[in-house]
Design a protein around this motif. Structure first.
Motif, PDB file in Angstrom:
ATOM      1  N   ALA A  61       0.783  -1.293   0.112  1.00 18.45           N
ATOM      2  CA  ALA A  61       0.099  -0.041  -0.013  1.00 18.45           C
ATOM      3  C   ALA A  61       0.852   1.229  -0.001  1.00 18.45           C
ATOM      4  CB  ALA A  61      -0.963  -0.019   1.276  1.00 18.45           C
ATOM      5  N   PHE A  62       2.007   1.296   0.917  1.00 13.69           N
ATOM      6  CA  PHE A  62       2.916   2.271   0.804  1.00 13.69           C
ATOM      7  C   PHE A  62       3.645   2.547  -0.497  1.00 13.69           C
ATOM      8  CE2 PHE A  62       5.267   5.603   2.724  1.00 13.69           C
ATOM      9  CZ  PHE A  62       6.683   5.481   2.370  1.00 13.69           C
ATOM     10  N   ARG A  63       4.175   1.413  -1.184  1.00  7.07           N
ATOM     11  CA  ARG A  63       4.713   1.677  -2.386  1.00  7.07           C
ATOM     12  C   ARG A  63       3.655   2.321  -3.370  1.00  7.07           C
ATOM     13  NH1 ARG A  63       7.249  -3.630  -4.621  1.00  7.07           N
ATOM     14  NH2 ARG A  63       5.164  -4.101  -4.553  1.00  7.07           N
ATOM     15  N   GLU A  64       2.242   1.657  -3.418  1.00 12.80           N
ATOM     16  CA  GLU A  64       1.597   2.327  -4.485  1.00 12.80           C
ATOM     17  C   GLU A  64       1.298   3.918  -4.291  1.00 12.80           C
ATOM     18  OE1 GLU A  64      -1.031  -1.919  -4.999  1.00 12.80           O
ATOM     19  OE2 GLU A  64      -2.139   0.051  -4.082  1.00 12.80           O
ATOM     20  N   ARG A  65       0.944   4.043  -2.690  1.00 13.09           N
ATOM     21  CA  ARG A  65       0.816   5.437  -2.689  1.00 13.09           C
ATOM     22  C   ARG A  65       1.964   6.564  -3.065  1.00 13.09           C
ATOM     23  NH1 ARG A  65      -1.306   3.351   2.278  1.00 13.09           N
ATOM     24  NH2 ARG A  65       0.431   4.031   3.543  1.00 13.09           N
ATOM     25  N   SER A  66       3.261   5.921  -2.707  1.00 15.27           N
ATOM     26  CA  SER A  66       4.428   6.607  -3.049  1.00 15.27           C
ATOM     27  C   SER A  66       4.678   6.836  -4.426  1.00 15.27           C
ATOM     28  CB  SER A  66       5.712   6.143  -2.511  1.00 15.27           C
ATOM     29  OG  SER A  66       5.923   4.738  -2.898  1.00 15.27           O
ATOM     30  N   CYS A  67       4.488   5.905  -5.238  1.00 18.53           N
ATOM     31  CA  CYS A  67       4.347   5.856  -6.801  1.00 18.53           C
ATOM     32  C   CYS A  67       3.181   6.964  -7.338  1.00 18.53           C
ATOM     33  CB  CYS A  67       4.073   4.466  -7.301  1.00 18.53           C
ATOM     34  SG  CYS A  67       5.423   3.291  -7.000  1.00 18.53           S
ATOM     35  N   LEU A  68       2.090   6.555  -6.718  1.00 18.28           N
ATOM     36  CA  LEU A  68       1.121   7.601  -7.360  1.00 18.28           C
ATOM     37  C   LEU A  68       1.286   9.132  -6.833  1.00 18.28           C
ATOM     38  CD1 LEU A  68      -2.203   5.607  -6.220  1.00 18.28           C
ATOM     39  CD2 LEU A  68      -1.274   6.176  -8.493  1.00 18.28           C
ATOM     40  N   ARG A  69       1.873   9.245  -5.702  1.00 20.29           N
ATOM     41  CA  ARG A  69       2.308  10.597  -5.248  1.00 20.29           C
ATOM     42  C   ARG A  69       3.285  11.093  -6.037  1.00 20.29           C
ATOM     43  NH1 ARG A  69       3.939  10.259   0.393  1.00 20.29           N
ATOM     44  NH2 ARG A  69       1.753   9.790   0.922  1.00 20.29           N
ATOM     45  N   ILE A  70       4.550  10.310  -6.452  1.00 20.06           N
ATOM     46  CA  ILE A  70       5.765  10.769  -7.333  1.00 20.06           C
ATOM     47  C   ILE A  70       5.019  11.203  -8.722  1.00 20.06           C
ATOM     48  CG2 ILE A  70       7.571  10.084  -8.513  1.00 20.06           C
ATOM     49  CD1 ILE A  70       8.212   8.557  -5.651  1.00 20.06           C
ATOM     50  N   SER A  71       3.977  10.282  -9.140  1.00 17.05           N
ATOM     51  CA  SER A  71       3.644  10.461 -10.469  1.00 17.05           C
ATOM     52  C   SER A  71       2.672  11.789 -10.485  1.00 17.05           C
ATOM     53  CB  SER A  71       2.837   9.452 -11.205  1.00 17.05           C
ATOM     54  OG  SER A  71       3.789   8.158 -11.249  1.00 17.05           O
ATOM     55  N   TRP A  72       1.917  12.063  -9.542  1.00 16.02           N
ATOM     56  CA  TRP A  72       1.161  13.018  -9.639  1.00 16.02           C
ATOM     57  C   TRP A  72       1.919  14.565  -9.321  1.00 16.02           C
ATOM     58  CZ3 TRP A  72      -3.445  14.988 -10.340  1.00 16.02           C
ATOM     59  CH2 TRP A  72      -3.938  15.849  -9.755  1.00 16.02           C
ATOM     60  N   ALA A  73       2.905  14.570  -8.579  1.00 12.93           N
ATOM     61  CA  ALA A  73       3.805  15.634  -8.459  1.00 12.93           C
ATOM     62  C   ALA A  73       4.572  15.878  -9.765  1.00 12.93           C
ATOM     63  CB  ALA A  73       4.855  15.414  -7.365  1.00 12.93           C
ATOM     64  N   VAL A  74       5.085  14.800 -10.409  1.00 13.22           N
ATOM     65  CA  VAL A  74       5.566  14.955 -11.627  1.00 13.22           C
ATOM     66  C   VAL A  74       4.681  15.779 -12.849  1.00 13.22           C
ATOM     67  CG1 VAL A  74       6.757  13.814 -13.731  1.00 13.22           C
ATOM     68  CG2 VAL A  74       7.475  13.365 -11.520  1.00 13.22           C
ATOM     69  N   TRP A  75       3.461  14.949 -12.786  1.00 18.18           N
ATOM     70  CA  TRP A  75       2.430  15.509 -13.867  1.00 18.18           C
ATOM     71  C   TRP A  75       1.921  16.819 -13.395  1.00 18.18           C
ATOM     72  CZ3 TRP A  75      -2.526  17.147 -13.343  1.00 18.18           C
ATOM     73  CH2 TRP A  75      -3.229  17.446 -14.563  1.00 18.18           C
ATOM     74  N   ARG A  76       1.972  17.414 -12.298  1.00 17.35           N
ATOM     75  CA  ARG A  76       1.467  18.763 -11.932  1.00 17.35           C
ATOM     76  C   ARG A  76       2.404  19.625 -12.329  1.00 17.35           C
ATOM     77  NH1 ARG A  76      -0.635  19.525  -6.117  1.00 17.35           N
ATOM     78  NH2 ARG A  76      -0.489  21.685  -6.803  1.00 17.35           N
ATOM     79  N   ARG A  77       4.097  19.238 -11.981  1.00 17.39           N
ATOM     80  CA  ARG A  77       5.002  20.185 -12.206  1.00 17.39           C
ATOM     81  C   ARG A  77       4.876  20.486 -13.802  1.00 17.39           C
ATOM     82  NH1 ARG A  77       8.639  17.527  -9.910  1.00 17.39           N
ATOM     83  NH2 ARG A  77       9.588  16.689 -11.721  1.00 17.39           N
ATOM     84  N   ARG A  78       4.758  19.233 -14.729  1.00 19.36           N
ATOM     85  CA  ARG A  78       4.907  19.316 -15.988  1.00 19.36           C
ATOM     86  C   ARG A  78       3.760  20.135 -16.534  1.00 19.36           C
ATOM     87  NH1 ARG A  78      10.022  18.784 -17.770  1.00 19.36           N
ATOM     88  NH2 ARG A  78      10.837  16.751 -16.958  1.00 19.36           N
ATOM     89  N   HIS A  79       2.673  20.118 -16.020  1.00 15.14           N
ATOM     90  CA  HIS A  79       1.441  20.512 -16.200  1.00 15.14           C
ATOM     91  C   HIS A  79       1.511  22.309 -16.006  1.00 15.14           C
ATOM     92  CE1 HIS A  79      -2.909  21.225 -17.488  1.00 15.14           C
ATOM     93  NE2 HIS A  79      -3.077  21.806 -16.220  1.00 15.14           N
ATOM     94  N   TYR A  80       2.187  22.506 -14.991  1.00 11.42           N
ATOM     95  CA  TYR A  80       2.413  23.929 -14.464  1.00 11.42           C
ATOM     96  C   TYR A  80       3.226  24.528 -15.513  1.00 11.42           C
ATOM     97  CZ  TYR A  80       3.853  27.819 -11.733  1.00 11.42           C
ATOM     98  OH  TYR A  80       3.948  29.416 -11.492  1.00 11.42           O
ATOM     99  N   GLN A  81       4.383  23.532 -15.924  1.00 11.14           N
ATOM    100  CA  GLN A  81       5.451  24.188 -16.615  1.00 11.14           C
ATOM    101  C   GLN A  81       4.658  24.432 -18.162  1.00 11.14           C
ATOM    102  OE1 GLN A  81       8.574  21.617 -16.701  1.00 11.14           O
ATOM    103  NE2 GLN A  81       9.255  22.034 -14.693  1.00 11.14           N
ATOM    104  N   ASN A  82       3.910  23.423 -18.679  1.00 12.10           N
ATOM    105  CA  ASN A  82       3.358  23.768 -19.880  1.00 12.10           C
ATOM    106  C   ASN A  82       2.344  24.971 -19.911  1.00 12.10           C
ATOM    107  OD1 ASN A  82       4.401  21.484 -21.079  1.00 12.10           O
ATOM    108  ND2 ASN A  82       3.109  19.915 -20.121  1.00 12.10           N
ATOM    109  N   GLN A  83       1.663  24.969 -18.757  1.00 11.35           N
ATOM    110  CA  GLN A  83       0.509  26.113 -18.724  1.00 11.35           C
ATOM    111  C   GLN A  83       1.355  27.668 -18.748  1.00 11.35           C
ATOM    112  OE1 GLN A  83      -1.907  25.916 -15.391  1.00 11.35           O
ATOM    113  NE2 GLN A  83      -3.182  24.177 -16.244  1.00 11.35           N
ATOM    114  N   THR A  84       2.446  27.417 -18.003  1.00  9.22           N
ATOM    115  CA  THR A  84       3.472  28.792 -17.756  1.00  9.22           C
ATOM    116  C   THR A  84       4.013  28.950 -19.432  1.00  9.22           C
ATOM    117  OG1 THR A  84       3.879  28.383 -15.753  1.00  9.22           O
ATOM    118  CG2 THR A  84       5.392  29.732 -16.523  1.00  9.22           C
TER     119      THR A  84
END
Length: 283
Positions: A100-123
């Motif tokens: 469960a912790f590994r799934e949460r960590s993977c999802l959290r890392i993927s979400w952070a990368v996607w948000r950063r990329r999305h923010y970069q793309n929007q900017t």
């Protein structure tokens, strides 16, 4: 002659006294031998009884020690099995928590990368729109080249990101597969050990039940033999009682018949005497 008789009497008395002394010593020696044999037999009997008691005590102690050893072995086996069950439960709980912790960590890392990329793309998109608005007439070609370079850079970053994600997924899948195979092998080994332990426990239980059944069968056989012997003795006693009763009845019948014969004889005797009296009176 009196002196000769006295000497003969003294000599006879001396010989008799010597013979009596010899007989007395022989009796005393016989009594001493019998007393010695009696003491020796008594000592041997006491030693044999002490040896029998000691052997019985040793046998009882051996039976008690054997039962205690069996109980201790069963208790150790049960404790080891409980520890094994607790360890397996703990391992299952830790494995589920880790997954469960590994799934949460993977999802959290993927979400952070996607948000950063999305923010970069929007900017970048906003910057491109502003650049196009401010430099539309004078720097349109340059802005288009810059936008193209940014677009190519973003595409290249996306490709790298997709490759990294794919490589990470493959590595995670490989690690999961190796862990699952190791767990499967361990589970199979534990299962095999449990089956061996259960088979050994069942064989021990079967041997113990067979020994208990054999002892009970021997006890029942002895009880049946004793019951048959008692029945035979009871039948003999009943037969003797019936024979004694029959003999008593026969004796009573014989005594009654004798009494009747005696009474008949007595009446016949009285009748004869009466006839004789009558005859003498007539004469």
């Amino acid at each position: 002659r009196c002196f000769y008789d006295q000497k003969i009497l003294q000599k006879t008395f001396g010989d008799w006294k010597e013979w009596w002394t010899v007989c007395r010593e022989r009796k005393l020696s016989l009594r001493a031998d019998s007393h010695y044999r009696h003491l020796l037999h008594n000592f041997i009997f006491k030693a044999w009884r002490a040896y029998v008691c000691q052997q019985q005590a040793k046998r009882k102690k051996y039976y008690v020690a054997e039962s205690h050893a069996k109980k201790q072995t069963l208790l150790r086996t049960w404790q080891c099995w409980l520890v094994y069950v607790d360890v397996q439960r703990t391992k299952h709980g830790m494995q589920s928590v880790a997954l469960a912790f590994r799934e949460r960590s993977c999802l959290r890392i993927s979400w952070a990368v996607w948000r950063r990329r999305h923010y970069q793309n929007q900017t970048g998109h906003k910057m491109n729109i502003l650049a196009l608005q401010h430099w539309a007439q004078s720097l349109q070609f340059r802005a288009w080249l810059q936008w193209r370079e940014l677009y190519l850079y973003s595409q290249h970053d996306k490709q790298k990101e997709t490759r990294a994600v794919t490589h990470h997924q493959h590595r995670e899948l490989k690690r999961c597969m190796e862990a699952w195979l190791g767990y499967l092998n361990l589970h199979r080994a534990k299962k095999h050990q449990n089956e061996l332990a259960q088979g050994h426990h069942r064989s021990r239980i079967v041997r113990q039940c067979f020994s208990d059944w054999r002892l009970s069968w021997e006890c029942r056989r002895r009880m049946r033999a004793h019951r048959k012997h008692i029945e035979k003795v009871a039948a003999r006693i009943a037969l003797r009682r019936a024979f004694a009763h029959w003999k008593h009845i026969v004796l009573r019948v014989e005594e009654t018949r004798r009494c009747e014969l005696a009474e008949k004889h007595y009446r016949h005797h009285l009748l004869v005497r009466a006839l004789l009296c009558v005859r003498w009176k007539r004469l």
